[in-house]
Design a protein around this motif. Structure first.
Motif, PDB file in Angstrom:
ATOM      1  N   TYR A 137       0.743  -1.243  -0.057  1.00  0.00           N
ATOM      2  CA  TYR A 137       0.001  -0.011   0.000  1.00  0.00           C
ATOM      3  C   TYR A 137       0.769   1.271   0.071  1.00  0.00           C
ATOM      4  CZ  TYR A 137      -3.435   3.248   1.429  1.00  0.00           C
ATOM      5  OH  TYR A 137      -4.468   4.411   1.655  1.00  0.00           O
ATOM      6  N   THR A 138       0.836   2.136  -0.872  1.00  0.00           N
ATOM      7  CA  THR A 138       1.651   3.229  -1.042  1.00  0.00           C
ATOM      8  C   THR A 138       0.629   4.408  -0.939  1.00  0.00           C
ATOM      9  OG1 THR A 138       2.863   2.215  -2.403  1.00  0.00           O
ATOM     10  CG2 THR A 138       3.227   4.537  -2.448  1.00  0.00           C
ATOM     11  N   PHE A 171       3.831   0.917   2.981  1.00  0.00           N
ATOM     12  CA  PHE A 171       3.120  -0.118   3.988  1.00  0.00           C
ATOM     13  C   PHE A 171       2.917  -1.511   3.105  1.00  0.00           C
ATOM     14  CE2 PHE A 171       1.648   3.869   4.939  1.00  0.00           C
ATOM     15  CZ  PHE A 171       1.794   4.223   6.307  1.00  0.00           C
ATOM     16  N   GLU A 172       4.053  -2.489   3.625  1.00  0.00           N
ATOM     17  CA  GLU A 172       3.873  -3.949   3.143  1.00  0.00           C
ATOM     18  C   GLU A 172       3.233  -4.853   3.703  1.00  0.00           C
ATOM     19  OE1 GLU A 172       8.207  -4.376   2.717  1.00  0.00           O
ATOM     20  OE2 GLU A 172       8.273  -3.080   0.596  1.00  0.00           O
ATOM     21  N   GLU A 204       0.246   4.443  12.714  1.00  0.00           N
ATOM     22  CA  GLU A 204       1.600   4.903  12.473  1.00  0.00           C
ATOM     23  C   GLU A 204       1.659   6.582  12.581  1.00  0.00           C
ATOM     24  OE1 GLU A 204       5.430   4.269   9.579  1.00  0.00           O
ATOM     25  OE2 GLU A 204       4.076   2.496  10.106  1.00  0.00           O
ATOM     26  N   LYS A 250      -3.170  -1.277  11.671  1.00  0.00           N
ATOM     27  CA  LYS A 250      -2.033  -0.591  12.261  1.00  0.00           C
ATOM     28  C   LYS A 250      -2.231   0.917  12.265  1.00  0.00           C
ATOM     29  CE  LYS A 250       1.907  -0.421  10.061  1.00  0.00           C
ATOM     30  NZ  LYS A 250       3.254  -0.686   9.501  1.00  0.00           N
ATOM     31  N   LEU A 290      -4.418   2.400   9.371  1.00  0.00           N
ATOM     32  CA  LEU A 290      -4.960   1.410   8.277  1.00  0.00           C
ATOM     33  C   LEU A 290      -6.086   0.406   8.669  1.00  0.00           C
ATOM     34  CD1 LEU A 290      -1.807   0.683   6.363  1.00  0.00           C
ATOM     35  CD2 LEU A 290      -2.979   2.543   6.209  1.00  0.00           C
TER      36      LEU A 290
END
Length: 856
Positions: free
Chosen positions: A463-464, A515-516, A502, A500, A491
């Motif tokens: 996710y970018t 985000f991977e 952040e 999560k 997210l």
């Protein structure tokens, strides 16, 4: 016309003198006051031959240099200065002068509020009392003696601790006060009057007993107990949160009716606008009580962030005000509801400061120039300044921020400092260098509200988040650089569960965050808790989803507001009402959450919020669309709204606990929505609520609803309200505000007629703000197409400028959206403002505001 010269930060120079001590002797009489000022002064710069003191509207009587009486060849008096020639390196300067407080309608310096002598010296009022180096970096120890008729003025108060008191032979008495803490002249204060008082005591963490007194007009003592409780709560909180103890034997608060500001943090002697002290359930709303709690705390917190450590010059005003607003906001959040307090703080910022940022009056929180410093007691300096402090708190974290504050107090106690000194303390504890303080400083020196354009994408579990800062140019079109700020994001999965959270740090014009390891594209919750004072623009918004699933209370509220804003804008284009919005609104109606928070979730966007989103503002379609949305909601959910009202309407409950306040907030939100139906059922509900409820909160809401939908019951209720409270000025402020804010036809005529009411007095700032000031915020009629609203307010500015320049410039600020209006309205405003600015002897306060609006 006053001196219109511009004062610039770059021209600041350290003073060539210091005032080691200042002894003041006040002789109070009914017709005049004699002030004798004895200063011990040292020369810091040997090149200085003459000492130039600030002086304004004073009648000089005698001058002594080292006990030698000077003739007028040894000094020079100008309109705003007093110069003594050829002074030695160290000397005593004694000046005796006369002033006339009863004629002082500016309410700066020494004046009379009714029968009470009182002072207001921030920022530059002390020069109206006696010649002095009236600047915040001149800190001295003050001894003050006050002499007055004992029968008329039994209470004589000054800064610090009472040193002595005794009666004189002629029916007069004198009291001497000594303040051991060096302070600038703007923190000086005296009060003399025949006052009522309530008293209490506080034992500090180090077991020192402090006497607490709140003074007011006799007969109003019973309205001071909530203020006293708030003061003690603030003292406890500051000890626990910041380790700050009070540092004198006594803490006095005095409430007066005539006051330009909310309150003033004079050392040990806070003088308050009575609006922020006096309250009981019959005469004060829940919002009034919360305002008292906040302002009492704010002025107390200033004892350390403003008094013990003060600002070096007035360009540093946010150093004390932004920091102290942040502290009082945190205090209110800790004592009440964290989520409600945060939303209310952001609402206030957007309603006032965002509008200011988008106007010709935009300025940084640390301005670089001014004509009148009074004009920079703004939402930008205060509320945006607080948001800048909050970002530092977020970036550093709670423990490191506290460590930095401890270092700030330890290093700079007793000094006049700059914002750079504060940031130094923040950077000293940031050993990991997580914060780029060089870039962060742009928040102090750049103006405008940055926009963050947000795009996102998802591919193969990644996710970018692509972000672009759009930073507005300065008012003079000079380009500004990207800001540095924290951005809290969350997210959320499609099942509504949090994946999560952040905290990102945004610092570039364009940047991406990755985000991977995600199974599917998440829903984005952005700027959680309003972590940065920015405007978010997204390609696609998931308001309905976030209203249901976001755990962040601010983003849930933000989603509800944004969804309503977009829905209203579609209605402005004659579109059908969005069914998904109605469903989401219905979902909120059924939510089981804290009641005050639920009332905020159900609040529809203000006219100001809608106005800010238009390139060219046209109020007619805004009002029509907003009124249509209210009617559609009330029609769709009439029964649910009535159920909410009936469940929570408890007219005999006047408690101030969280549940009671929440019940009133929620049921009154329901009543306001239902009022859009203008039905007999709703009119009867509102009229019954006005008649039966015991709290001012319920009474005022019912009165406002009736005034806006029915002239008959509205007129009956208004007449009853007037007869019931006409002898209480604080309550009559509410009466005039309801008239001035009315959306019914003929409001301007009723406002004009109200000026002739025996209760109204244009010399009392609260009354002017409640009638003329509130009308200027009544966009529907202030911006009337025939220009009548503009003409009325412009005439009031001219009239009031001759009485109180600070009040007049405040009214002039109502025109700050001039550059955003359609050409017809701009032409009408320009005509009126050109008339104002050409007025003979216009104050520099008002001139500065209007010249910026017109870009003269």
């Amino acid at each position: 016309m006053s001196d219109m010269s511009v004062i610039c930060l770059k021209d600041y120079k350290k003073c060539g003198f210091e005032v080691e001590s200042c002894e003041l002797y006040f002789e109070l009489f009914e017709e005049f006051v004699i002030v004798t000022n004895t200063m011990e002064i040292n020369k810091l710069d040997a090149q200085e031959k003459h000492i130039k003191l600030d002086s304004q509207e004073l009648e000089l009587l005698e001058v002594y240099l080292n006990d030698l009486k000077l003739n007028d060849t040894r000094y020079d008096i100008q309109e705003e200065s007093f110069t003594v020639y050829n002074v030695p390196n160290s000397f005593s300067l004694k000046i005796k002068n006369k002033l006339y407080p009863q004629n002082n309608t500016e309410l700066e310096g020494l004046y009379k509020s009714g029968s009470i002598f009182c002072t207001q010296n921030e920022p530059e009022g002390f020069r109206r009392i006696t010649p002095y180096l009236d600047r915040p970096d001149i800190m001295s120890v003050f001894t003050t003696t006050i002499v007055a008729d004992k029968e008329r003025y039994p209470v004589l108060l000054g800064n610090g601790n009472k040193q002595s008191s005794h009666d004189l032979a002629d029916g007069r008495h004198e009291v001497t006060w000594f303040d051991p803490h060096p302070k600038p002249s703007y923190l000086f204060a005296i009060v003399a009057g025949d006052l009522g008082v309530i008293s209490d005591e506080f034992i500090t963490a180090s077991q020192t007993k402090v006497e607490l007194n709140i003074y007011c007009d006799k007969g109003a003592e019973s309205k001071c107990f909530f203020a006293m409780k708030s003061l003690k709560d603030a003292m406890i909180w500051d000890e626990q949160k910041y380790g700050r103890e009070y540092d004198l034997d006594v803490y006095n608060i005095v409430a007066v009716d005539s006051f330009n500001m909310g309150a003033m943090e004079n050392k040990g002697l806070n003088i308050f606008n009575s609006h922020y002290v006096l309250a009981d359930e019959d005469k004060a709303t829940d919002a009034d009580f919360m305002g008292i709690q906040s302002v009492i705390a704010h002025e107390y917190f200033h004892n350390w962030t403003g008094n013990r450590i003060t600002c070096c010059d007035w360009f540093e005003l946010t150093l004390k005000e932004g920091l102290t607003v942040f502290r009082d906001q945190c205090f209110s959040a800790d004592l009440n509801s964290q989520e409600v307090q945060r939303i209310e703080d952001v609402k206030g910022l957007r309603e006032r400061q965002f509008v200011e940022d988008a106007s010709p009056m935009a300025h940084p929180i640390q301005p670089d120039s001014y004509i009148s410093i009074n004009n920079f007691y703004t939402s930008t300096v205060y509320e945006k300044g607080a948001e800048v402090i909050r970002m530092l708190h977020t970036l550093l974290g709670e423990s490191r921020f506290r460590e930095a504050m401890d270092l700030y107090f330890k290093t700079f106690d007793g000094r006049a400092v700059r914002t750079g000194d504060f940031l130094w303390a923040m950077s000293e504890v940031d050993k990991e260098k997580r914060v780029d303080f060089t870039q962060f400083k742009r928040w102090y020196h750049q103006s405008g509200t940055p926009i963050l354009e947000v795009k996102d994408s998802f591919c193969d579990g990644v996710y970018t988040l692509d972000l672009k800062q759009v930073v507005p140019n300065k008012v003079d079109e000079i380009k500004q650089e990207p800001f540095y700020f924290p951005l809290k994001v969350g997210l959320i999965g499609s099942d509504g569960k949090e994946i999560k959270e952040e905290m990102l740090v945004v610092s570039k014009e364009e940047e991406s965050f990755v985000f991977e390891g995600l199974e599917a594209k998440p829903y984005l919750s952005i700027n959680r808790g309003f972590s940065a004072p920015i405007i978010i623009k997204q390609e696609k918004n998931e308001y309905a989803f976030l209203m249901k699933h976001d755990k962040d209370s601010f983003v849930k509220y933000e989603s509800a507001q944004s969804f309503a804003l977009e829905t209203t804008e579609k209605l402005m284009e004659s579109a059908e009402l969005d069914a998904e919005f109605l469903n989401s609104f219905g979902y909120v109606l059924d939510l089981d959450v804290e009641l005050s928070y639920k009332a905020l979730l159900l609040e529809l966007p203000s006219i100001s919020s809608l106005m800010q989103r238009q390139k060219v503002v046209d109020f007619t379609p805004i009002y029509k669309a907003k009124e249509r949305l209210e009617r559609e909601i009330a029609t769709e959910f009439k029964e649910k709204l009535l159920d909410i009202y009936r469940l929570h309407h408890k007219p005999k409950n006047k408690e101030l606990d969280t549940v009671s306040v929440g019940e009133r907030a929620l049921k009154n939100r329901a009543l306001r929505l239902l009022s859009s139906l203008e039905s007999r059922e709703v009119i009867d509900l509102a009229y019954k609520q006005y008649q039966e409820s015991l709290t001012m909160t319920d009474r005022v809401v019912a009165l406002d609803v009736l005034e806006n939908i029915t002239s008959h019951e509205g007129g009956l209720a208004l007449d009853d309200f007037y007869e019931r409270y006409k002898d209480d000025t604080l309550v009559m402020n509410k009466y005039f505000s309801i008239i001035a804010a009315s959306q019914r036809e003929g409001v301007l005529l009723r406002v004009i007629a109200s000026q002739d009411d025996e209760v109204y007095d244009k010399r009392v700032p609260n009354l002017v703000r409640s009638l003329v000031g509130v009308f200027a915020k009544n966009y529907k009629y202030f911006h009337a197409a025939d220009g009548s609203g503009y003409a009325f307010v412009a005439d009031k500015i001219i009239e009031i400028d001759k009485i109180n320049a600070q009040m007049a410039s405040g009214l002039a600020s109502a025109f700050k959206i001039y550059n955003r209006l359609n050409q017809n309205n701009k032409n009408l405003i320009k005509k009126e403002l050109e008339c104002v600015i050409s007025t003979h002897s216009l104050s520099k306060n008002t001139y500065e505001i209007i010249s910026k609006i017109l870009k003269i």
